[in-house]
Design a protein around this motif. Structure first.
Motif, PDB file in Angstrom:
ATOM      1  N   MET A 178       0.844  -1.194   0.000  1.00  0.00           N
ATOM      2  CA  MET A 178       0.000   0.000   0.000  1.00  0.00           C
ATOM      3  C   MET A 178       0.879   1.244   0.000  1.00  0.00           C
ATOM      4  SD  MET A 178      -1.598   0.562   3.823  1.00  0.00           S
ATOM      5  CE  MET A 178      -0.565   0.470   5.303  1.00  0.00           C
ATOM      6  N   LEU A 179       0.336   2.293  -0.558  1.00  0.00           N
ATOM      7  CA  LEU A 179       0.971   3.604  -0.537  1.00  0.00           C
ATOM      8  C   LEU A 179       0.403   4.384   0.641  1.00  0.00           C
ATOM      9  CD1 LEU A 179       2.558   6.012  -1.833  1.00  0.00           C
ATOM     10  CD2 LEU A 179       0.494   6.443  -3.201  1.00  0.00           C
ATOM     11  N   ARG A 180       1.266   5.065   1.389  1.00  0.00           N
ATOM     12  CA  ARG A 180       0.815   5.882   2.513  1.00  0.00           C
ATOM     13  C   ARG A 180       1.100   7.344   2.187  1.00  0.00           C
ATOM     14  NH1 ARG A 180       3.153   2.378   7.562  1.00  0.00           N
ATOM     15  NH2 ARG A 180       5.119   3.053   6.631  1.00  0.00           N
ATOM     16  N   LEU A 181       0.037   8.131   2.133  1.00  0.00           N
ATOM     17  CA  LEU A 181       0.133   9.531   1.720  1.00  0.00           C
ATOM     18  C   LEU A 181      -0.083  10.475   2.901  1.00  0.00           C
ATOM     19  CD1 LEU A 181      -1.954   9.386  -1.592  1.00  0.00           C
ATOM     20  CD2 LEU A 181       0.519   9.701  -1.424  1.00  0.00           C
ATOM     21  N   PRO A 182       0.819  11.424   3.109  1.00  0.00           N
ATOM     22  CA  PRO A 182       0.636  12.407   4.180  1.00  0.00           C
ATOM     23  C   PRO A 182      -0.589  13.289   3.942  1.00  0.00           C
ATOM     24  CG  PRO A 182       2.911  12.390   3.406  1.00  0.00           C
ATOM     25  CD  PRO A 182       2.111  11.586   2.431  1.00  0.00           C
ATOM     26  N   ALA A 196      -2.714   9.777   8.104  1.00  0.00           N
ATOM     27  CA  ALA A 196      -2.299   9.646   6.700  1.00  0.00           C
ATOM     28  C   ALA A 196      -3.239   8.698   5.962  1.00  0.00           C
ATOM     29  CB  ALA A 196      -0.868   9.134   6.616  1.00  0.00           C
ATOM     30  N   LEU A 197      -3.194   8.758   4.633  1.00  0.00           N
ATOM     31  CA  LEU A 197      -4.023   7.885   3.798  1.00  0.00           C
ATOM     32  C   LEU A 197      -3.298   6.573   3.526  1.00  0.00           C
ATOM     33  CD1 LEU A 197      -5.484  10.596   3.274  1.00  0.00           C
ATOM     34  CD2 LEU A 197      -5.720   9.919   0.885  1.00  0.00           C
ATOM     35  N   GLY A 198      -4.063   5.485   3.464  1.00  0.00           N
ATOM     36  CA  GLY A 198      -3.541   4.211   2.994  1.00  0.00           C
ATOM     37  C   GLY A 198      -4.212   3.891   1.672  1.00  0.00           C
ATOM     38  N   VAL A 199      -3.420   3.663   0.635  1.00  0.00           N
ATOM     39  CA  VAL A 199      -3.959   3.394  -0.697  1.00  0.00           C
ATOM     40  C   VAL A 199      -3.472   2.017  -1.149  1.00  0.00           C
ATOM     41  CG1 VAL A 199      -4.230   4.243  -3.048  1.00  0.00           C
ATOM     42  CG2 VAL A 199      -3.768   5.861  -1.181  1.00  0.00           C
ATOM     43  N   GLY A 200      -4.408   1.123  -1.440  1.00  0.00           N
ATOM     44  CA  GLY A 200      -4.049  -0.203  -1.912  1.00  0.00           C
ATOM     45  C   GLY A 200      -3.330  -0.134  -3.251  1.00  0.00           C
ATOM     46  N   VAL A 201      -2.427  -1.100  -3.472  1.00  0.00           N
ATOM     47  CA  VAL A 201      -1.654  -1.154  -4.712  1.00  0.00           C
ATOM     48  C   VAL A 201      -1.768  -2.552  -5.311  1.00  0.00           C
ATOM     49  CG1 VAL A 201       0.609  -0.813  -5.783  1.00  0.00           C
ATOM     50  CG2 VAL A 201      -0.011   0.500  -3.739  1.00  0.00           C
ATOM     51  N   ASP A 202      -2.116  -2.614  -6.587  1.00  0.00           N
ATOM     52  CA  ASP A 202      -2.135  -3.897  -7.284  1.00  0.00           C
ATOM     53  C   ASP A 202      -0.704  -4.425  -7.370  1.00  0.00           C
ATOM     54  OD1 ASP A 202      -3.808  -5.733  -9.322  1.00  0.00           O
ATOM     55  OD2 ASP A 202      -1.801  -5.389 -10.137  1.00  0.00           O
ATOM     56  N   GLY A 206       1.453  -2.247  -9.892  1.00  0.00           N
ATOM     57  CA  GLY A 206       1.771  -1.008  -9.194  1.00  0.00           C
ATOM     58  C   GLY A 206       0.684   0.039  -9.311  1.00  0.00           C
ATOM     59  N   LYS A 207      -0.500  -0.369  -9.769  1.00  0.00           N
ATOM     60  CA  LYS A 207      -1.610   0.579  -9.946  1.00  0.00           C
ATOM     61  C   LYS A 207      -2.328   0.811  -8.616  1.00  0.00           C
ATOM     62  CE  LYS A 207      -4.158   0.302 -13.633  1.00  0.00           C
ATOM     63  NZ  LYS A 207      -5.180  -0.108 -14.648  1.00  0.00           N
ATOM     64  N   LEU A 208      -2.616   2.077  -8.313  1.00  0.00           N
ATOM     65  CA  LEU A 208      -3.342   2.419  -7.094  1.00  0.00           C
ATOM     66  C   LEU A 208      -4.795   1.988  -7.224  1.00  0.00           C
ATOM     67  CD1 LEU A 208      -1.984   6.003  -6.284  1.00  0.00           C
ATOM     68  CD2 LEU A 208      -0.965   3.770  -5.788  1.00  0.00           C
ATOM     69  N   THR A 209      -5.347   1.446  -6.148  1.00  0.00           N
ATOM     70  CA  THR A 209      -6.717   0.923  -6.192  1.00  0.00           C
ATOM     71  C   THR A 209      -7.619   1.677  -5.214  1.00  0.00           C
ATOM     72  OG1 THR A 209      -6.092  -0.825  -4.602  1.00  0.00           O
ATOM     73  CG2 THR A 209      -5.947  -1.345  -6.965  1.00  0.00           C
ATOM     74  N   LEU A 233       2.408   3.521  -9.860  1.00  0.00           N
ATOM     75  CA  LEU A 233       3.647   3.895  -9.183  1.00  0.00           C
ATOM     76  C   LEU A 233       4.859   3.643 -10.074  1.00  0.00           C
ATOM     77  CD1 LEU A 233       2.924   2.442  -5.631  1.00  0.00           C
ATOM     78  CD2 LEU A 233       3.385   4.849  -6.138  1.00  0.00           C
ATOM     79  N   PRO A 234       5.778   4.596 -10.164  1.00  0.00           N
ATOM     80  CA  PRO A 234       7.009   4.372 -10.933  1.00  0.00           C
ATOM     81  C   PRO A 234       7.965   3.438 -10.189  1.00  0.00           C
ATOM     82  CG  PRO A 234       7.052   6.529  -9.886  1.00  0.00           C
ATOM     83  CD  PRO A 234       5.688   5.952  -9.612  1.00  0.00           C
ATOM     84  N   HIS A 235       8.885   2.822 -10.920  1.00  0.00           N
ATOM     85  CA  HIS A 235       9.919   1.946 -10.360  1.00  0.00           C
ATOM     86  C   HIS A 235       9.325   0.756  -9.611  1.00  0.00           C
ATOM     87  CE1 HIS A 235      12.853   5.121 -11.226  1.00  0.00           C
ATOM     88  NE2 HIS A 235      12.116   5.975 -10.541  1.00  0.00           N
ATOM     89  N   TRP A 236       8.161   0.298 -10.039  1.00  0.00           N
ATOM     90  CA  TRP A 236       7.446  -0.685  -9.228  1.00  0.00           C
ATOM     91  C   TRP A 236       8.215  -1.983  -9.033  1.00  0.00           C
ATOM     92  CZ3 TRP A 236       4.642  -0.824  -5.368  1.00  0.00           C
ATOM     93  CH2 TRP A 236       3.910  -1.944  -5.007  1.00  0.00           C
ATOM     94  N   GLU A 237       8.755  -2.549 -10.099  1.00  0.00           N
ATOM     95  CA  GLU A 237       9.465  -3.822  -9.967  1.00  0.00           C
ATOM     96  C   GLU A 237      10.711  -3.663  -9.090  1.00  0.00           C
ATOM     97  OE1 GLU A 237      11.210  -7.217 -12.984  1.00  0.00           O
ATOM     98  OE2 GLU A 237       9.374  -6.146 -13.536  1.00  0.00           O
TER      99      GLU A 237
END
Length: 316
Positions: A178-182, A196-202, A206-209, A233-237
């Motif tokens: 997950m991505l955590r956004l301030p 902060a926000l929690g955003v799920g990631v495929d 690397g796509k935000l869900t 998200l960039p640089h996912w791998e």
């Protein structure tokens, strides 16, 4: 209540007791905890394994050493103050710049626009050394760390601070992220406990869900008013391979890996966590248990980080 627990079971939700009893205790030897609990030791370990991290300017580990703080941070373009053994973002200060007050004294500007005097900064470091923010309540050390430059990907969707990406790794295989956004509420810090926000990631793309804030589902960032889902998200791998390598580095079978994206340096390891929280399941709207059981079926001790990541891509 019984039907609710049954529904959680059917959805593969991992609860606190099962997380501890089936994953943390069996797979995380206690002797390795200091390697991830102490951020200074983590930095030394990462250097040995050639895993990039934010630069560490120094450590203050005695009350007498507080007077030398100025020498460690002088002429730095911002810096971060954090407890070496802290948790949940407690005790962290993000300083964006310094200036000279009308009386000629030095003052420090935080990411939330608040200003600290040099005496207030030293008082905060004293609190860290006293163990005010440490995980076990014992005396602690204070780490002075590079302040990173937010990657351009986040500038529309993050409020001031530096977002991070939490990856749950089991036996070296990334299983959920997950991505955590301030936010303004979190004071520019990427910590769910502080708003902060929690955003799920495929995991494959690397796509935000889906997104959550204070355990409630949301669709736009409350401060930037930007929609979150669908961005990649960039640089996912590279991020997943770095997270996977932390298993080999730490010796912990079940861990959370926090990675940040710097504009010029790319993915950097922020820290590792031997007891990662379970909010990642809410952000992804799925349980961890099925993926953990998948790893137990496909694990191969001969696999390296890149192979483990691609194996997960194939299985999902």
């Amino acid at each position: 209540m019984i039907s609710l627990f049954k529904k959680f079971e059917e959805e593969g939700i991992l609860g606190i007791n099962r997380r501890i009893g089936e994953y943390i205790l069996p797979y995380n030897p206690r002797e390795y905890y200091p390697l991830v609990d102490d951020k200074w030791k983590t930095a030394e370990l990462a250097r040995q394994f050639h895993v990039p991290m934010p630069y560490h300017y120094g450590v203050v580990d005695t009350f007498g050493g507080i007077r030398n703080t100025r020498e460690l941070i002088q002429d730095r373009p911002g810096f971060v103050v954090k407890p070496a053994n802290g948790g949940m973002g407690n005790g962290i200060l993000v300083i964006v710049r310094e200036s000279e007050a009308a009386n000629g004294s030095i003052q420090y500007h935080k990411v939330d626009d608040k200003i600290l005097s040099e005496k207030e900064l030293q008082h905060h470091i004293s609190g860290i050394l006293s163990g005010l923010y440490s995980l076990d309540g014992n005396s602690d050390s204070c780490v002075l760390q590079e302040r990173l430059e937010c990657h351009t990907f986040f500038r529309e969707i993050s409020f001031r601070g530096i977002p991070d990406i939490r990856v749950i790794v089991f036996l070296g295989y990334p299983v959920m992220a997950m991505l955590r956004l301030p936010t303004k509420e979190s004071g520019g810090r990427a910590n769910l406990h502080q708003g902060a926000l929690g955003v799920g990631v495929d995991l494959r793309t690397g796509k935000l869900t889906h997104a959550i804030c204070n355990d409630k589902i949301i669709h736009i960032h409350p401060d930037t008013k930007q929609e979150l889902s669908g961005r990649i998200l960039p640089h996912w791998e590279t991020i997943l391979e770095m997270a996977s390598r932390c298993y080999d580095m730490s010796g912990l079978g079940y861990l959370g890996v926090d990675i940040v994206l710097d504009e010029s340096r790319g993915p950097l390891l922020l820290e590792m966590n031997a007891r990662p929280g379970l909010g990642i399941q809410i952000a992804n709207r799925m349980g961890l248990r099925d993926r953990l059981q998948l790893v137990e079926r496909i694990k191969n001790s001969a696999d390296g980080p890149a192979t483990r990541v691609h194996r997960m891509f194939q299985e999902l």
